[in-house]
Write a protein that holds these residues in place. Structure first.
Motif, mmCIF file in Angstrom:
data_model
loop_
_atom_site.group_PDB
_atom_site.id
_atom_site.type_symbol
_atom_site.label_atom_id
_atom_site.label_comp_id
_atom_site.label_asym_id
_atom_site.label_seq_id
_atom_site.Cartn_x
_atom_site.Cartn_y
_atom_site.Cartn_z
ATOM 1 N N VAL A 1 44.940 44.226 44.792
ATOM 2 C CA VAL A 1 44.235 45.222 45.595
ATOM 3 C C VAL A 1 44.915 46.574 45.414
ATOM 4 N N SER A 2 44.098 47.606 45.201
ATOM 5 C CA SER A 2 44.593 48.977 45.152
ATOM 6 C C SER A 2 44.066 49.728 46.366
ATOM 7 N N PRO B 1 34.216 48.704 45.063
ATOM 8 C CA PRO B 1 35.627 48.348 44.948
ATOM 9 C C PRO B 1 35.873 46.913 44.488
ATOM 10 N N ILE B 2 34.882 46.054 44.566
ATOM 11 C CA ILE B 2 35.066 44.672 44.093
ATOM 12 C C ILE B 2 34.789 44.665 42.601
ATOM 13 N N ALA C 1 41.688 45.798 36.107
ATOM 14 C CA ALA C 1 40.486 45.826 36.950
ATOM 15 C C ALA C 1 40.686 46.628 38.223
ATOM 16 N N VAL C 2 41.916 46.679 38.739
ATOM 17 C CA VAL C 2 42.153 47.386 40.001
ATOM 18 C C VAL C 2 42.727 48.785 39.803
ATOM 19 N N GLY C 3 42.766 49.240 38.572
ATOM 20 C CA GLY C 3 43.235 50.596 38.313
ATOM 21 C C GLY C 3 42.304 51.620 38.930
ATOM 22 N N ALA D 1 40.079 49.302 44.923
ATOM 23 C CA ALA D 1 39.669 48.304 43.931
ATOM 24 C C ALA D 1 40.282 46.964 44.303
ATOM 25 N N LEU D 2 39.536 45.891 44.006
ATOM 26 C CA LEU D 2 39.969 44.537 44.362
ATOM 27 C C LEU D 2 39.565 43.600 43.233
#
Length: 153
Positions: A111-112, A16-17, A35-37, A90-91
């Motif tokens: 953040v997602s 997730p990072i 990036a956090v999609g 995702a972060l």
């Protein structure tokens, strides 16, 4: 063996990072947002910190950020802590260093998570901990010619 998740999409993301960086060039909202999609995320929270034109009653002309060589490692430690505490899909976090003008983007975090409340909470935890724990220092330059270091030990 039955899973405690109702849908496979609720399982944690592989890594997730997605993005952590300290950069000396302008930051991109689009890059961080991309990036956090995540298709399993129902909520994405994004925070953008900008250089404001005042602080403590004084006019700010600009500022400079500098950091310790361990700053990115500290960002990773904090990101891992947020991922462990919240259901993060995702972060991403990027921070700028160097000289910045009023209005420039200084930091972007996103953040997602499966739901909006979790995304808001995780994003707030991420930016608050980054601000308090990562060795990044701000050198403010005021209109009256004075200067001030913020966050320096």
């Amino acid at each position: 063996m039955a899973s405690t998740f109702e849908h496979p999409g609720e399982l944690g993301a592989q890594d997730p990072i997605r993005l952590l960086a300290i950069r000396d060039e302008p930051l991109s909202l689009e890059e961080v947002f991309r990036a956090v999609g995540d298709d399993a995320a129902g909520g994405t929270a994004l925070f953008v910190g900008t250089v404001r034109n005042h602080d403590g009653g004084a006019d700010v002309d600009g500022l400079g950020y500098s950091c310790h060589p361990s700053a990115e490692a500290e960002m990773r430690r904090i990101a891992e802590k947020v991922v462990a505490e919240y259901p993060v899909r995702a972060l991403a976090a990027v921070h700028r260093v160097g000289d910045l003008a009023v209005g420039d983007l200084a930091v972007i975090v996103a953040v997602s998570c499966p739901h909006r409340g979790e995304a808001f909470e995780a994003c707030r935890k991420l930016i608050d901990d980054l601000k308090h724990e990562v060795p990044i220092w701000k050198h403010q330059k005021f209109s009256d010619g004075t200067e001030e270091w913020v966050g320096a030990c």
